[in-house]
Enzyme design. Structure first.
Site, PDB file in Angstrom:
ATOM      1  N   ILE A  76       0.791  -1.170  -0.129  1.00 51.83           N
ATOM      2  CA  ILE A  76       0.223  -0.164  -0.035  1.00 51.83           C
ATOM      3  C   ILE A  76       0.924   1.385   0.153  1.00 51.83           C
ATOM      4  CG2 ILE A  76      -2.030  -1.097   1.284  1.00 51.83           C
ATOM      5  CD1 ILE A  76      -0.746   0.312   3.900  1.00 51.83           C
ATOM      6  N   GLN A 132       7.393   9.587   0.212  1.00 51.01           N
ATOM      7  CA  GLN A 132       7.835   8.128   0.479  1.00 51.01           C
ATOM      8  C   GLN A 132       8.548   7.552   1.351  1.00 51.01           C
ATOM      9  OE1 GLN A 132       7.109   6.243  -3.503  1.00 51.01           O
ATOM     10  NE2 GLN A 132       5.021   5.621  -2.821  1.00 51.01           N
ATOM     11  N   TYR A 166       7.375   4.067   2.587  1.00 52.01           N
ATOM     12  CA  TYR A 166       7.226   3.391   1.549  1.00 52.01           C
ATOM     13  C   TYR A 166       8.597   2.762   1.142  1.00 52.01           C
ATOM     14  CZ  TYR A 166       5.515   1.517  -2.941  1.00 52.01           C
ATOM     15  OH  TYR A 166       5.180   0.690  -4.118  1.00 52.01           O
ATOM     16  N   PRO A 186       9.717  -2.924  -9.506  1.00 54.24           N
ATOM     17  CA  PRO A 186       9.172  -2.216 -10.575  1.00 54.24           C
ATOM     18  C   PRO A 186       9.235  -0.749 -10.465  1.00 54.24           C
ATOM     19  CG  PRO A 186       7.314  -3.524  -9.685  1.00 54.24           C
ATOM     20  CD  PRO A 186       8.884  -3.540  -8.639  1.00 54.24           C
TER      21      PRO A 186
HETATM   22  N1  CAA Z   1      10.683  18.035  -5.832  1.00 58.54           N
HETATM   23  C1  CAA Z   1      10.928  18.948  -5.158  1.00 58.54           C
HETATM   24  N2  CAA Z   1      10.544  19.471  -4.092  1.00 58.54           N
HETATM   25  C2  CAA Z   1       9.168  18.818  -3.844  1.00 58.54           C
HETATM   26  C3  CAA Z   1       8.675  17.943  -4.713  1.00 58.54           C
HETATM   27  C4  CAA Z   1       9.635  17.399  -5.854  1.00 58.54           C
HETATM   28  N3  CAA Z   1       9.313  16.210  -6.207  1.00 58.54           N
HETATM   29  N4  CAA Z   1       7.411  17.542  -4.128  1.00 58.54           N
HETATM   30  C5  CAA Z   1       7.154  18.110  -3.385  1.00 58.54           C
HETATM   31  N5  CAA Z   1       8.189  19.369  -3.110  1.00 58.54           N
HETATM   32  C6  CAA Z   1       8.380  20.256  -1.845  1.00 58.54           C
HETATM   33  C7  CAA Z   1       7.634  21.393  -2.352  1.00 58.54           C
HETATM   34  O1  CAA Z   1       8.005  22.184  -3.268  1.00 58.54           O
HETATM   35  C8  CAA Z   1       6.993  22.005  -1.126  1.00 58.54           C
HETATM   36  O2  CAA Z   1       7.985  22.890  -0.656  1.00 58.54           O
HETATM   37  P1  CAA Z   1       8.078  24.241   0.216  1.00 58.54           P
HETATM   38  O3  CAA Z   1       7.033  23.550   1.340  1.00 58.54           O
HETATM   39  O4  CAA Z   1       9.244  24.399   0.664  1.00 58.54           O
HETATM   40  O5  CAA Z   1       7.232  24.807  -0.930  1.00 58.54           O
HETATM   41  C9  CAA Z   1       7.167  20.825  -0.392  1.00 58.54           C
HETATM   42  O6  CAA Z   1       7.793  19.673  -0.919  1.00 58.54           O
HETATM   43  C10 CAA Z   1       5.432  20.052  -0.254  1.00 58.54           C
HETATM   44  O7  CAA Z   1       5.400  19.544   1.154  1.00 58.54           O
HETATM   45  P2  CAA Z   1       3.979  19.317   1.312  1.00 58.54           P
HETATM   46  O8  CAA Z   1       3.971  18.517   2.753  1.00 58.54           O
HETATM   47  O9  CAA Z   1       2.774  20.235   1.433  1.00 58.54           O
HETATM   48  O10 CAA Z   1       3.443  18.135   0.348  1.00 58.54           O
HETATM   49  P3  CAA Z   1       2.225  17.941  -0.523  1.00 58.54           P
HETATM   50  O11 CAA Z   1       1.252  17.900   0.485  1.00 58.54           O
HETATM   51  O12 CAA Z   1       2.154  19.113  -1.724  1.00 58.54           O
HETATM   52  O13 CAA Z   1       2.272  16.403  -1.192  1.00 58.54           O
HETATM   53  C11 CAA Z   1       3.342  14.455  -1.937  1.00 58.54           C
HETATM   54  C12 CAA Z   1       3.463  15.990  -1.453  1.00 58.54           C
HETATM   55  C13 CAA Z   1       2.183  13.769  -1.416  1.00 58.54           C
HETATM   56  C14 CAA Z   1       4.650  13.902  -1.893  1.00 58.54           C
HETATM   57  C15 CAA Z   1       3.090  14.621  -3.440  1.00 58.54           C
HETATM   58  O14 CAA Z   1       3.799  15.614  -3.892  1.00 58.54           O
HETATM   59  C16 CAA Z   1       2.909  13.501  -3.956  1.00 58.54           C
HETATM   60  O15 CAA Z   1       1.851  12.626  -4.203  1.00 58.54           O
HETATM   61  N6  CAA Z   1       3.974  13.020  -4.778  1.00 58.54           N
HETATM   62  C17 CAA Z   1       4.258  11.803  -5.499  1.00 58.54           C
HETATM   63  C18 CAA Z   1       4.707  10.813  -4.699  1.00 58.54           C
HETATM   64  C19 CAA Z   1       4.990   9.588  -5.424  1.00 58.54           C
HETATM   65  O16 CAA Z   1       5.765   9.235  -6.336  1.00 58.54           O
HETATM   66  N7  CAA Z   1       4.350   8.354  -4.992  1.00 58.54           N
HETATM   67  C20 CAA Z   1       4.422   7.021  -5.752  1.00 58.54           C
HETATM   68  C21 CAA Z   1       3.204   6.328  -5.710  1.00 58.54           C
HETATM   69  S1  CAA Z   1       2.908   4.783  -6.805  1.00 58.54           S
HETATM   70  C22 CAA Z   1       3.837   3.738  -5.979  1.00 58.54           C
HETATM   71  O17 CAA Z   1       4.496   3.976  -4.825  1.00 58.54           O
HETATM   72  C23 CAA Z   1       4.297   2.565  -6.897  1.00 58.54           C
HETATM   73  C24 CAA Z   1       5.735   2.488  -6.955  1.00 58.54           C
HETATM   74  O18 CAA Z   1       6.447   1.575  -6.457  1.00 58.54           O
HETATM   75  C25 CAA Z   1       6.696   3.360  -7.861  1.00 58.54           C
END
Ligand code: CAA
Length: 247
Positions: free
Chosen positions: A92, A151, A154, A184
């Site tokens: 998950i 993550q 995770y 993956p």
């Molecule tokens: N690069 C740089 N900074 C980043 C960023 C990135 N990719 N993503 C978020 N940030 C920073 C923002 O700029 C912000 O910074 P400031 O506070 O300085 O402005 C901060 O992080 C945001 O933090 P928040 O806690 O407010 O985050 P959020 O609520 O906006 O959400 C998150 C963050 C939930 C991680 C969202 O970005 C997200 O869903 N990301 C994708 C995560 C991902 O790839 N998951 C994979 C799921 S699938 C899977 O897991 C299968 C597999 O095995 C591959």
């Protein structure tokens, strides 16, 4: 293959990658079993699979609970005779940055994605040792290899799976049992589709192959690693990520 039909337990078989693995292993001649938690979801899944000619044995068990896993393993051994293959696929996400992560978001992910591996392998291992044969595949993730913002839970669990793979592979290498990790990348499943679209588009732009992976592409690698041809592969981590992370 031996004369006896081999039995494979795929955890989380009702999910996107899990369904593809159940189908592929069934097609390759295995008797496949999986676990479920929700009766309703399992009933729909059974119907969908049987429409495709796939019959999978279903057992109700929560992979975070050792006693439930132990009971399921005993039931499968009694009903189907043995367990030759384990695919630890149940997983998950509870994505959130660390500054907001609640204890439940940490524990739920570690419980389902990592503690589950112990809960399933421990009760099944002695049977494999007695028979002198086994294939254990741990489905980890690109994000256990490279880390991913949001993550920490995770990534820690998935990296932990590969540590487990390497240790156990050494313990059982002389007993006919191989243990490997498949990692993956981003695969077209509900889990990845749950990532907000704008973020998902940015992730896809970082994949050299230029697309999400398909569940069948993971299942094909699992099918190879559980085959007799893969007897010399153990303790390895096979990346299947369209070139997104090379190491
Ligand atoms: N690069 C740089 N900074 C980043 C960023 C990135 N990719 N993503 C978020 N940030 C920073 C923002 O700029 C912000 O910074 P400031 O506070 O300085 O402005 C901060 O992080 C945001 O933090 P928040 O806690 O407010 O985050 P959020 O609520 O906006 O959400 C998150 C963050 C939930 C991680 C969202 O970005 C997200 O869903 N990301 C994708 C995560 C991902 O790839 N998951 C994979 C799921 S699938 C899977 O897991 C299968 C597999 O095995 C591959």
């Amino acid at each position: 293959m031996t004369d006896v039909q081999r039995v494979a337990l795929v955890t989380g078989g009702c999910g996107g990658i899990g369904s593809a693995i159940c189908k592929r292993l069934t097609k390759d001649g295995f008797r496949v079993a999986t676990n479920y938690r929700s009766e309703e979801k399992a009933a729909k899944w059974r119907e969908m699979m049987s429409e495709q000619g796939v019959d999978t044995a279903l057992y109700k068990a929560d992979v975070t609970d050792y006693e439930q896993c132990k009971k399921m393993i005993e039931d499968i051994e009694e009903d189907l005779g043995r367990i030759d293959v384990i695919v630890n696929n149940a997983g998950i996400t509870r994505d959130t940055t660390m500054r907001k992560m609640e204890p439940s978001q940490w524990h739920d992910v570690i419980g389902t994605n990592l503690n589950s591996v112990y809960n399933i392998v421990r009760p099944a291992l002695n049977g494999m040792l007695e028979r002198g044969y086994g294939r254990i595949i741990n489905i980890a993730s690109i994000n256990g290899q490279k880390g991913q913002i949001g993550q920490a839970n995770y990534s820690a669990a998935k990296a932990g799976m590969h540590g487990f793979t390497k240790a156990l592979a050494q313990e059982v290498a002389r007993k006919g049992i191989t243990v490997n990790t498949v990692s993956p990348g981003y695969i077209a499943t509900e889990m990845v589709m749950a990532v907000p679209e704008d973020i998902r588009e940015k992730i896809i732009a970082q994949i050299p192959v230029g697309r999400l992976g398909q569940p069948d592409e993971i299942a094909a690698a699992v099918a190879y690693l559980v085959s007799d041809d893969a007897a010399f592969i153990t303790g390895s981590d096979l990346s299947i990520n369209g070139g997104q992370h090379m190491h």
